[in-house]
Structure formats: structure tokens, C-alpha cells
Design an enzyme around this catalytic site. Structure first.
Site, PDB file in Angstrom:
ATOM      1  N   SER A  57      -2.100  13.780  -0.199  1.00  0.00           N
ATOM      2  CA  SER A  57      -2.771  12.535   0.188  1.00  0.00           C
ATOM      3  C   SER A  57      -4.238  12.811   0.471  1.00  0.00           C
ATOM      4  CB  SER A  57      -2.112  11.959   1.442  1.00  0.00           C
ATOM      5  OG  SER A  57      -2.963  10.990   2.018  1.00  0.00           O
ATOM      6  N   HIS A  76      -1.820  11.005  -3.903  1.00  0.00           N
ATOM      7  CA  HIS A  76      -1.421   9.838  -3.117  1.00  0.00           C
ATOM      8  C   HIS A  76      -2.698   9.245  -2.517  1.00  0.00           C
ATOM      9  CE1 HIS A  76       1.430   7.435  -0.744  1.00  0.00           C
ATOM     10  NE2 HIS A  76       0.588   7.589   0.264  1.00  0.00           N
ATOM     11  N   ASP A  90      -4.219   6.373  -0.154  1.00  0.00           N
ATOM     12  CA  ASP A  90      -3.908   5.411   0.906  1.00  0.00           C
ATOM     13  C   ASP A  90      -4.989   4.350   1.015  1.00  0.00           C
ATOM     14  OD1 ASP A  90      -1.456   6.357   2.022  1.00  0.00           O
ATOM     15  OD2 ASP A  90      -2.561   8.099   2.744  1.00  0.00           O
ATOM     16  N   MET A 125      -6.238   1.063   3.009  1.00  0.00           N
ATOM     17  CA  MET A 125      -6.041   0.359   4.294  1.00  0.00           C
ATOM     18  C   MET A 125      -7.090  -0.725   4.453  1.00  0.00           C
ATOM     19  SD  MET A 125      -5.496   3.610   6.755  1.00  0.00           S
ATOM     20  CE  MET A 125      -4.482   5.006   6.274  1.00  0.00           C
ATOM     21  N   MET A 136      -1.639  -0.355   1.996  1.00  0.00           N
ATOM     22  CA  MET A 136      -1.337  -0.770   3.374  1.00  0.00           C
ATOM     23  C   MET A 136      -2.265  -1.930   3.691  1.00  0.00           C
ATOM     24  SD  MET A 136      -0.864   2.968   5.052  1.00  0.00           S
ATOM     25  CE  MET A 136      -1.802   3.735   3.755  1.00  0.00           C
ATOM     26  N   MET A 185       8.149   5.330   5.144  1.00  0.00           N
ATOM     27  CA  MET A 185       7.133   5.815   6.086  1.00  0.00           C
ATOM     28  C   MET A 185       7.816   6.566   7.229  1.00  0.00           C
ATOM     29  SD  MET A 185       4.286   4.940   4.802  1.00  0.00           S
ATOM     30  CE  MET A 185       3.385   5.751   6.123  1.00  0.00           C
ATOM     31  N   ASP A 224       6.542   9.661   3.373  1.00  0.00           N
ATOM     32  CA  ASP A 224       5.107   9.700   3.680  1.00  0.00           C
ATOM     33  C   ASP A 224       4.866   9.745   5.187  1.00  0.00           C
ATOM     34  OD1 ASP A 224       2.366   9.355   3.583  1.00  0.00           O
ATOM     35  OD2 ASP A 224       2.420   7.310   2.810  1.00  0.00           O
TER      36      ASP A 224
HETATM   37  C1  DX5 Z   1      -0.432   7.211   6.737  1.00  0.00           C
HETATM   38  C2  DX5 Z   1      -0.571   7.465   5.264  1.00  0.00           C
HETATM   39  C3  DX5 Z   1      -0.168   8.821   4.800  1.00  0.00           C
HETATM   40  C4  DX5 Z   1      -0.937   9.940   5.327  1.00  0.00           C
HETATM   41  C5  DX5 Z   1      -0.030  11.146   5.398  1.00  0.00           C
HETATM   42  O1  DX5 Z   1      -0.752   5.880   7.000  1.00  0.00           O
HETATM   43  O2  DX5 Z   1       0.170   6.545   4.526  1.00  0.00           O
HETATM   44  O3  DX5 Z   1      -0.156   8.897   3.389  1.00  0.00           O
HETATM   45  O4  DX5 Z   1      -2.062  10.239   4.555  1.00  0.00           O
HETATM   46  O5  DX5 Z   1      -0.733  12.078   6.050  1.00  0.00           O
HETATM   47  P1  DX5 Z   1      -0.099  13.316   6.806  1.00  0.00           P
HETATM   48  O6  DX5 Z   1       0.616  14.115   5.787  1.00  0.00           O
HETATM   49  O7  DX5 Z   1      -1.312  13.988   7.343  1.00  0.00           O
HETATM   50  O8  DX5 Z   1       0.821  12.765   7.856  1.00  0.00           O
HETATM   51 ZN    ZN Z   2       0.517   6.783   2.196  1.00  0.00          ZN
END
Ligand code: DX5
Ligand code: ZN
Length: 227
Positions: free
Chosen positions: A17, A42, A44, A46, A77, A146, A182
Site C-alpha cells: 500500500s 494498493h 488508498d 480517502m 474510501m 478491513m 487490509d
Molecule cells: C487503511 C488503508 C490501508 C493501509 C494499510 O485505511 O486502507 O490500505 O494503507 O496500511 P498498514 O499495512 O500500514 O496497516
Molecule cells: Zn486500503
């Protein structure tokens, strides 16, 4: 668009990620994980509403497609995913995952993703019942479980996650759906998640946060598959 893998079976996929990458040299960072065998990136996304944080937009996906050949698994997200499907398709996303808790017509949004030929994913937060996924199983390629409350990298894997993963894995099995986990994945939790039925693991802090990325990547994969 770089397509996601053809098969979803008998494999363990590892997806770094970029939320935990050093953004001052993102191009170099993604080339590094590509070189050590990342199956996909990956990404993310937001919006500051669905989660209390902001991150990237479609421009990042477009730029990354110029420097690496690994697929990009985009995790939306966001409160209103339908607004963002087209921009991310145009940017060259390989998979688009929306949240079951988001607003709007979830089924129509999933169909739009599917129609464009991308992998179509649905994610649930830690407190959402796996049964919420049932009406969409005919459409989706991927379920993203999640294992932390979404919004931030570097959090701890929640203790209720293995139970949720195994319930989701049971639902996914008959429909050839890949289960991706995740949040809080590291050497210890990778094995727990794999044994509960995950076949794709997202890892941010445990890969990009480490000085030896090659070793960190190998450690997670080996730990997950260890007997
Ligand atoms: C959290 C994200 C994850 C995050 C995971 O909201 O969706 O993808 O980047 O990160 P780690 O592996 O650091 O928990
Ligand atoms: Zn994620």
C-alpha cells in the site's frame, strides 16, 4: 490499464500500500516493490468524509502507470463512490473497490466497474456483517476485509478480524471471489489472515516503512505460507 491476474486460485498475492511510501520519491518506491515481486499496488483513496483523512486522486494512478507495469488495486474510501468511477477508469486503475457502507446505489456502481472490464471489489469495515455482501456476490471479483478501522496506515490488526475473514471466505468460495485483507498486516498477522482464508494481503507500514524492502516483502510472504 494493466489487467489484474487471470486466476484467483491457489496463490497468495501481496499488495504493498503506497499510503506508507515515501511520497518524495514515489516513483522509485513503487519500482522497488515491483522489482521484489509485488503482485499489484494498493492505492488508498480517502475523501475526508467516509474516513477522517485525505490521500490521493486519479492523477496518482495515471502517473504510476507510466513508471511500473504492476496492476493498481484502487480502494475507494469515499462517501460517494459513483462520482469517482469514471475518473479512475480513465486514469488506468486495474481494480476498483468500493465500500458496502458508502452512499448511492452500490449495485449500479459495481456494474459500472464490471462493465469497464476492471476487477470489481467490495469492502466491509470491521463492524459490518459479512452477510451485507450477499446481494452482490454474483458481481464481484474481490472482497476487501478491513482489519483496522479505515483511514490511516500503521494501525494494529483488530482481534475480531480472523473470524470476519473466515466468514467472508465461506461466502466467497462458491463464487470464485478473491478475499483480500487490509490493515495491520505484518509477519504475525499475515499468517493469521492467510489461515483464516485470505489470498491477498495488503501491507503498508510493514513494507514501505522498512529499510530493507526486499526482506520485508519476503518475510511477509514466507510467514503467511509457513506451516
Ligand atoms: C487503511 C488503508 C490501508 C493501509 C494499510 O485505511 O486502507 O490500505 O494503507 O496500511 P498498514 O499495512 O500500514 O496497516
Ligand atoms: Zn486500503
Amino acid at each position: 490499464m494493466i489487467p489484474m491476474p487471470k486466476t484467483k486460485q491457489d496463490k497468495l498475492y501481496i499488495a504493498p500500500s503506497i499510503l506508507s511510501a515515501d511520497l518524495s520519491c514515489l516513483g522509485e518506491q513503487v519500482k522497488q516493490v515491483e522489482a521484489v515481486g509485488a503482485d499489484w499496488l494498493h492505492i488508498d483513496i480517502m475523501d475526508g468524509h467516509f474516513v477522517p483523512n485525505l490521500s490521493f486522486g486519479p492523477a496518482v494512478v495515471k502517473s504510476l502507470n507510466k513508471v511500473v507495469k504492476v496492476p493498481q488495486d484502487v480502494h475507494l474510501m469515499v462517501q460517494e463512490p459513483q462520482k469517482f468511477i469514471e475518473p479512475f477508469i480513465k486514469a488506468g486503475a486495474s481494480a476498483l473497490t468500493i465500500h458496502a457502507e458508502a452512499r448511492g446505489n452500490i449495485r449500479e456502481t459495481l456494474k459500472e466497474i464490471k462493465k469497464a472490464g476492471l476487477w470489481c471489489g467490495l469492502s466491509i469495515k470491521p463492524d459490518t456483517q459479512p452477510a451485507t455482501l450477499i446481494p452482490y456476490l454474483d458481481l464481484i471479483d474481490l472482497i476487501l476485509v478491513m482489519s483496522v478501522y479505515p483511514g490511516f496506515g500503521g494501525q494494529e490488526f483488530l482481534p475480531q478480524s480472523p473470524q470476519q475473514i473466515s466468514q467472508v471466505a465461506k461466502l466467497a468460495k462458491e463464487h470464485n471471489i478473491l478475499v483480500e485483507v487490509d490493515g495491520g498486516i505484518n509477519r504475525q498477522t499475515a499468517k493469521i489472515a492467510y489461515q483464516a482464508g485470505a489470498r491477498a494481503l495488503v501491507a503498508g507500514a510493514a513494507i514501505f516503512g522498512q529499510t530493507d524492502i526486499k526482506q520485508a516483502f519476503a518475510d511477509i510472504k514466507n510467514a503467511a505460507l509457513a506451516k
